[in-house]
Write an enzyme that holds these catalytic residues in place. Structure first.
Site, PDB file in Angstrom:
ATOM      1  N   LYS A   1       2.026   4.950   1.195  1.00  0.00           N
ATOM      2  CA  LYS A   1       2.956   4.298  -0.009  1.00  0.00           C
ATOM      3  C   LYS A   1       3.191   5.751  -0.895  1.00  0.00           C
ATOM      4  O   LYS A   1       4.384   5.798  -1.256  1.00  0.00           O
ATOM      5  CB  LYS A   1       2.027   3.293  -0.721  1.00  0.00           C
ATOM      6  CG  LYS A   1       2.188   1.918  -0.050  1.00  0.00           C
ATOM      7  CD  LYS A   1       1.121   1.320  -0.816  1.00  0.00           C
ATOM      8  CE  LYS A   1       0.953  -0.307   0.205  1.00  0.00           C
ATOM      9  NZ  LYS A   1      -0.084  -1.087  -0.291  1.00  0.00           N
TER      10      LYS A   1
ATOM     11  N   GLN B   1      -4.412  -1.774  -5.079  1.00  0.00           N
ATOM     12  CA  GLN B   1      -4.678  -2.010  -3.732  1.00  0.00           C
ATOM     13  C   GLN B   1      -5.819  -3.157  -3.482  1.00  0.00           C
ATOM     14  O   GLN B   1      -6.844  -2.908  -4.030  1.00  0.00           O
ATOM     15  CB  GLN B   1      -4.954  -0.867  -2.846  1.00  0.00           C
ATOM     16  CG  GLN B   1      -5.096  -1.026  -1.303  1.00  0.00           C
ATOM     17  CD  GLN B   1      -4.055  -1.160  -0.765  1.00  0.00           C
ATOM     18  OE1 GLN B   1      -2.533  -1.002  -1.055  1.00  0.00           O
ATOM     19  NE2 GLN B   1      -3.891  -1.926   0.488  1.00  0.00           N
TER      20      GLN B   1
ATOM     21  N   ASP C   1       4.159  -5.573  -6.580  1.00  0.00           N
ATOM     22  CA  ASP C   1       3.626  -6.542  -5.492  1.00  0.00           C
ATOM     23  C   ASP C   1       4.102  -7.845  -5.581  1.00  0.00           C
ATOM     24  O   ASP C   1       3.960  -8.704  -4.707  1.00  0.00           O
ATOM     25  CB  ASP C   1       1.890  -6.459  -5.437  1.00  0.00           C
ATOM     26  CG  ASP C   1       1.423  -5.518  -4.549  1.00  0.00           C
ATOM     27  OD1 ASP C   1       2.182  -5.254  -3.410  1.00  0.00           O
ATOM     28  OD2 ASP C   1       0.427  -5.042  -4.858  1.00  0.00           O
TER      29      ASP C   1
HETATM   30  N1  GUN Z   1      -3.801  -4.925   0.818  1.00  0.00           N
HETATM   31  C1  GUN Z   1      -3.049  -5.094   1.981  1.00  0.00           C
HETATM   32  N2  GUN Z   1      -1.798  -5.461   1.751  1.00  0.00           N
HETATM   33  C2  GUN Z   1      -1.413  -5.083   0.548  1.00  0.00           C
HETATM   34  C3  GUN Z   1      -0.375  -5.247  -0.294  1.00  0.00           C
HETATM   35  O1  GUN Z   1       0.927  -5.673   0.037  1.00  0.00           O
HETATM   36  N3  GUN Z   1      -0.447  -5.168  -1.672  1.00  0.00           N
HETATM   37  C4  GUN Z   1      -1.503  -4.854  -2.177  1.00  0.00           C
HETATM   38  N4  GUN Z   1      -1.667  -4.346  -3.596  1.00  0.00           N
HETATM   39  N5  GUN Z   1      -2.744  -4.757  -1.411  1.00  0.00           N
HETATM   40  C5  GUN Z   1      -2.926  -4.842  -0.196  1.00  0.00           C
END
Ligand code: GUN
Length: 296
Positions: free
Chosen positions: A53, A97, A120
């Site tokens: 990311k 996350q 998100d």
């Molecule tokens: N953990 C696994 N996928 C995601 C996601 O799309 N966003 C976040 N914040 N955590 C994750």
């Protein structure tokens, strides 16, 4: 044989458009979209995701602000950091996350994020807005699936029968809401659904997001239907080696489907691209600028 939907290529194209939009924001408004990421602890899979990311954020000409916190961090300290980022005008998107350590309640933290910075799309206000057909920021994976579907079907999904297999808050439910918004007739199937095979066979679009390796078989697919596979499961293959498979049994489904996403290289690459897209949209909205990109 089905057309293979190249999510990797689509995501690359999307990232190019995002980089252009970020550049326009800088040149015309002196704004550099900024994404803050928070990782609590050192979960290996989460660390890999966060690295990708951050890399892709910087490659798109955006700012990445990363906060790596010890896994003993208290909920109170995490909420304090979220509050600081909410009040930082250089931060347009905040991503915490998941999963978080057990002593932290994820919904309390997510709902503490300014909903305008919730890239998100997990904040209860963004979930509610999507549910009433007025989306602001939408969960990245389902929005990526929708972009692929609209690209394939000339933007028009109206009247199509869609079956979403899986009812998670992150994928299944927002996917169903997005498809409903596109005037599909939507059914959400799950572990208690009766005769799931027949239900899938009635679908023009099947989105599989259950996390069960190769569950959706070729004889569940109506000839010519579009199959979107959100699953990423690591299994041991016949040769004893580990391999990645989706929630769809690709070998049997590719002979029935009209179009299908592969695993890997289908939906997977879309998620981070959409995260960057959401960050650009958030930066525009926070500064009273009309959305520069409108992919969905
Ligand atoms: N953990 C696994 N996928 C995601 C996601 O799309 N966003 C976040 N914040 N955590 C994750």
């Amino acid at each position: 044989m089905a057309q293979v939907i190249d999510g990797k290529a689509f995501a690359t194209k999307l990232r190019t458009q995002i980089a252009k939009a970020a550049n326009t924001l800088k040149e015309q408004h002196n704004i550099v979209p900024g994404l803050a990421t928070i990782l609590v602890g050192e979960d290996p899979a989460s660390s890999v995701y966060i690295r990708s990311k951050r890399k892709q954020t910087k490659e798109a000409g955006m700012r990445s602000f990363h906060h790596a916190l010890d896994d003993s961090t208290s909920q109170q300290d995490l909420l304090k950091l979220v509050d600081e980022l909410n009040n930082d005008s250089e931060v347009h998107g905040i991503l915490v996350q998941l999963p978080l350590p057990d002593h932290i309640d994820p919904m309390t933290v997510i709902n503490a994020i300014d909903s305008a910075k919730d890239v998100d799309g997990f904040h209860i206000e963004n979930v509610g807005r999507l549910a009433i057909g007025d989306p602001q920021l939408v969960s990245c994976t389902p929005l990526g699936c929708l972009m692929l579907l609209k690209d394939l079907h000339g933007k028009n999904l109206s009247g199509m029968n869609a079956v979403v297999v899986g009812r998670s808050n992150i994928v299944g439910k927002p996917m169903a809401a997005l498809l409903l918004q596109e005037s599909c007739t939507v059914t959400v199937a799950h572990s208690r659904t009766k005769d799931i095979e027949a239900l899938c066979l009635s679908a023009d679009i099947v989105v599989a997001a259950v996390g069960r390796p190769e569950m959706v078989k070729g004889d569940w697919i109506k000839p010519g239907a579009t199959v979107i596979d959100v699953g990423i499961n690591r299994i041991v293959g016949d040769d004893g080696k580990g391999k990645l498979v989706g929630d769809v049994d690709y070998a049997s489904a590719e002979g029935e489907a009209g179009a299908i996403t592969p695993v890997p290289g289908g939906v997977g690459p879309m998620t981070i691209a959409v995260l960057l897209h959401n960050t650009v949209q958030a930066a525009c909205a926070q500064n009273g600028i009309e959305p520069i990109m409108d992919m969905a």
